[in-house]
Structure formats: C-alpha cells, structure tokens
Design a protein around this motif. Structure first.
Motif, short mmCIF file in Angstrom:
data_model
loop_
_atom_site.label_atom_id
_atom_site.label_comp_id
_atom_site.label_asym_id
_atom_site.label_seq_id
_atom_site.Cartn_x
_atom_site.Cartn_y
_atom_site.Cartn_z
N TYR A 1 66.21 13.29 59.44
CA TYR A 1 65.30 14.08 60.27
C TYR A 1 65.96 15.40 60.68
CZ TYR A 1 62.49 15.30 64.40
OH TYR A 1 61.73 15.95 65.34
N MET A 2 67.24 15.34 61.05
CA MET A 2 67.97 16.56 61.43
C MET A 2 68.05 17.52 60.24
SD MET A 2 70.95 15.25 64.13
CE MET A 2 72.21 15.58 62.98
N ALA A 3 68.20 17.00 59.05
CA ALA A 3 68.28 17.85 57.86
C ALA A 3 66.93 18.52 57.57
CB ALA A 3 68.74 17.04 56.65
N ARG A 4 65.82 17.88 57.95
CA ARG A 4 64.48 18.39 57.68
C ARG A 4 63.96 19.34 58.74
NH1 ARG A 4 63.53 12.99 57.00
NH2 ARG A 4 62.20 12.86 58.83
N THR A 5 64.47 19.25 59.96
CA THR A 5 63.90 20.03 61.06
C THR A 5 64.96 20.85 61.77
OG1 THR A 5 64.20 18.16 62.55
CG2 THR A 5 62.01 18.40 61.54
N LYS A 6 64.55 21.98 62.29
CA LYS A 6 65.43 22.82 63.10
C LYS A 6 65.43 22.30 64.53
CE LYS A 6 66.39 25.73 59.83
NZ LYS A 6 67.73 25.85 59.28
N ARG A 7 66.41 22.73 65.31
CA ARG A 7 66.53 22.25 66.69
C ARG A 7 65.43 22.78 67.60
NH1 ARG A 7 72.75 22.43 68.91
NH2 ARG A 7 73.13 20.23 68.55
N LEU A 8 65.27 24.09 67.66
CA LEU A 8 64.42 24.69 68.68
C LEU A 8 63.30 25.58 68.15
CD1 LEU A 8 67.19 25.77 71.22
CD2 LEU A 8 65.55 23.90 71.50
N VAL A 9 63.57 26.30 67.07
CA VAL A 9 62.60 27.26 66.54
C VAL A 9 62.35 26.94 65.07
CG1 VAL A 9 62.10 29.72 66.16
CG2 VAL A 9 63.47 29.03 68.14
N PRO A 10 61.12 26.61 64.71
CA PRO A 10 60.83 26.24 63.32
C PRO A 10 61.33 27.29 62.32
CG PRO A 10 58.88 25.93 64.70
CD PRO A 10 59.90 26.65 65.54
N GLY A 11 62.06 26.81 61.32
CA GLY A 11 62.53 27.67 60.25
C GLY A 11 63.70 28.60 60.61
N ILE A 12 64.11 28.63 61.89
CA ILE A 12 65.16 29.56 62.31
C ILE A 12 66.38 28.84 62.87
CG2 ILE A 12 65.73 31.46 63.88
CD1 ILE A 12 62.76 32.30 63.64
N TYR A 13 66.19 28.08 63.94
CA TYR A 13 67.30 27.38 64.58
C TYR A 13 66.82 26.05 65.14
CZ TYR A 13 71.00 25.98 67.73
OH TYR A 13 72.00 25.25 68.35
#
Length: 186
Positions: free
Chosen positions: A174-186
């Motif tokens: 899941y961490m590899a597929r999604t960013k922490r706070l901002v989609p596609g950026i961070y």
C-alpha cells in the motif's frame, strides 16, 4: 472576532471532541503512540501562539491583499477539516487519536485512503495552511507551518512503523502504491 481566531477555536473544539471521544480504550489493541500525541499538541500550541505573536508584532512580514488571504485561508481551513473528517469517518472504529493497533486491524483503502496514506493529516495540515494564511504574514506562516509539518512527519513515521509491523507486506505494498499526503507528489 478575527477570522484566524475563529478558525483556531473551531479547530481546538474539534480536536478536543476527538480526544475525548476517540482515545483508544481497547482491551485488545496495542498502544504504540510513543508520546507523539502529546508532542504534537505541544508543538501545535506553541507554533500557533508564536505565529499570532509574529503576525501582530512583525509588520515587515505583512502580506498584501489581506482580506483576500483571510477568505482564502478560511476556505482552505474548511476544506482541510472536511477532508480530515471524511478520513475519520472512513476509518470508523480504527480511528483513534493515539496510535493504537487493534488485534483485528484492517488495511483501509477506500474513500480518501485511495488517494493518500494519511488523509486525516493532509486535511489537518491544509487547515493549518488556512489558519496561517488568515494571519496575513509570511513570517507567521513559517513559524506555524514548519514545526507542525515536522511533527506530523514524525507521527506518520511512528504510525507507518506500527502498521508495517501489524499488517506486514499488505501495508508495505500500500505504501508503494500511495503517497503520504499529496496524491502523486508526496
């Protein structure tokens, strides 16, 4: 009452209600907070007080278009809190203000969790951008946002470590597929 004071009070009341109603009382869960909630509260309080002080006493940091910034700040604040509450409602019983992993903890990937791993923090940070903007002073913005952002990064590290231990490769994927706070950026 100023917009920034009103926003601050709304946030404070909202978070106090969460702290009272959503603190982990589980008998099956494992608390792994490592005092991040306490540290987060101290940093938020100190940063906001310091930001208000800077805004009131450092006129050289004043930003132009004051009223427009106040309105933009109020809108960002409202959007941030709505996003935070969407995440809280989506997590349901798994949301607690202190980092706690339940024995039957599940990986939630619906709602805002499809977009980012920490939508609740995305929302609260956006709300703080709104509060900082409403003060109309770039120095106050820095004093508020930098320490609060660093504190949330630490909190996210603690949460991600706990979730990785509890959920293993499902959370790592899941961490590899999604960013922490901002989609596609961070």
């Amino acid at each position: 009452m100023s917009i920034s004071l009103t926003l601050g009070l709304i946030y404070l009341i909202s978070e106090l209600l969460l702290t009272i109603t959503r603190r982990s009382r589980s008998r099956t869960g494992t608390k792994q907070d490592r005092s991040t909630l306490r540290v987060l509260w101290m940093i938020i309080m100190a940063s906001v007080v310091a930001g208000v002080f800077v805004a009131g006493n450092w006129r050289a940091g004043a930003l132009p278009h004051g009223r427009a910034l106040e309105i933009a700040g109020a809108v960002l604040f409202a959007v941030g809190l709505l996003f935070r509450w969407w995440a809280i409602v989506t997590l349901g019983r798994f949301f607690t203000v202190d980092v706690t992993i339940e024995k039957d903890h599940e990986l939630v990937e619906r709602g805002p969790f499809r977009l980012v791993r920490h939508p609740s923090y995305t929302g609260v940070l956006l709300a703080f951008v709104g509060v900082a903007l409403s003060l109309r002073n770039w120095g106050a913005m820095l004093v508020i946002l930098l320490p609060i952002f660093v504190a949330f990064i630490h909190r996210m590290n603690v949460e991600e470590e706990a979730l990785t231990r509890a959920l293993g490769s499902r959370y790592v994927d899941y961490m590899a597929r999604t960013k922490r706070l901002v989609p596609g950026i961070y």
